[in-house]
Each structure stands twice: as C-alpha cells, then as structure tokens.
Design an enzyme around this catalytic site. Sequence first.
Site: not given
Length: 272
Positions: A146, A126
């Site tokens: 995730e 990210e």
Amino acid sequence: MSHAIEPYHPGVFDLTHKITVEKHGHTALITINHPPANTWDRESLIGLKQLIEHLNRDDDIYALVVTGQGGKFFSAGADLNLFADGDKARAREMARRFGEAFEALRDFRGVSIAAINGYAMGGGLECALACDLRIAERQAQMALPEAAVGLLPCAGGTQHLAWLVGEGWAKRMILCGERIDAETALRIGLVEQVVDSGEARGHALLLAAKVARQSPVAVRTIKPLIQGARERSPSTWLSEERERFIDLFDADDTHEGVNAFLEKREPHWRNK
C-alpha cells in the site's frame, strides 16, 4: 479422506457470485470469485461479514476455509479504481467495510484457514492474516504494497502481520514494500505450511476435517484465550483460563466427549 460436498445456501443475502460457498462435512469452503484478480469491493465485503455472522449461528459448521478462484490469485485486495478520484467519504466507507469484514473473519467462532493459492496482496493478504491458520502453495507471493501508492494497510495488516512475524519483517514488508515467496513466509511464521501448486485447498480441507474431531464448544472457548495474549499479558489470562475450564462443564459436548473417550467410541458433537 473424502468430503461430502454440498451447495451451501445461507438464505439471508445475495452473494452475487463474488463469493461462492460450499459445505464439505462440517466445513464451509468460501471461494473469492471476482476475476481477474479476486479483488474485494463494497458488495463482497458486506457479503463476507454477513456470511460469517450466519456461519456463527449454524451449529453444523465447525470450520471454514477461504481460497481464491483460479490458479493465479488468492486475492489482490482492493480495486484501486475505487480511490482514484480521492473521495475521502468513499475511502472512509471502504476502510470501515474492510475492517468489519475481516474482523468478523478473525472472530469466527470456529477455526478459519486461508488456502493461499496464488498472489495475496494488500487486502488479500489481510484476509489471510485474519484467519487462524494459513497454507500457501509454492508459487504464492505475499505483500502489503500500500505505501507504494501512498496508502497503508487499514484492515488489520499493520497489527496482525507484526504479531505473526515480528516488527522487523513487518517493517520490511510494509515500509520497504518487500514481496515474499511461500518458503520465506514459512520461515518467518507468516504461514504454517507450504504445499505444491493446486494443493492448498485440499490440504486446508483436510486440516479443517481434523477440527471436526474436536469439541466445537471447546474450540470456541479456547480460541479467544489464545488470541487474548495479543491484548494482555499471558499471566493475566491464567485465572480466566481456569474459569473457562469450569464453564465447559455446562456444555452437553463436554459430557459427551469425556464419556465417549471412556467408552472407547467416537464422540457425537452437538455444538451445544
């Protein structure tokens, strides 16, 4: 091309050595330095946000490069120990800290380049997604894993990845947990360049040096126009594009750039 390397001392906060900063010409080199996996924590996320705010006020900085310390990890993202006890208040704060830090990186007024020198996982990827450009070494691996631990990418991952690579590949990486290598990342548009092991930092600095040849005032005017298509139809930006063109005539650098070209000399930018 050689670079003058200097320590960079913002003087406004303590990076606690989890982020190191050097100045290479008009480029700030930011190194994530939190072994063993260059993970992000509350302290380093606050530090990154404050550092970007400082760089935005420094007229001598036109670009930044983000990379990871060592040869194995760019960044493995968040330390999952932070979430092991299920504390929602801590989770809420960390989500906010990640968002604030990487949104500040996304909105940096110059050009940001991620030099992905190894694993870029979760919040590490990210961070790279928040940059304008990405250069990956051949051994790099990228993933947003995730969902495998019951979480989701909360620092722009679901949005930035889908924008770059399309919905299908975003769903493969996020919903199916698919990890990709550098060549696949290049093919699907996640990175713009693949280089040999140990060379991402150098190539990123060379690309950043090219930014110094551009008017920094023009760059910071153009960047929001390019990114604006993420929010509105490109046709709605056309009139604003013309207005921003006219606004540039208020800048000293516009006068300098035009006259330097006509006089066949290098421009001397003032970032004003």
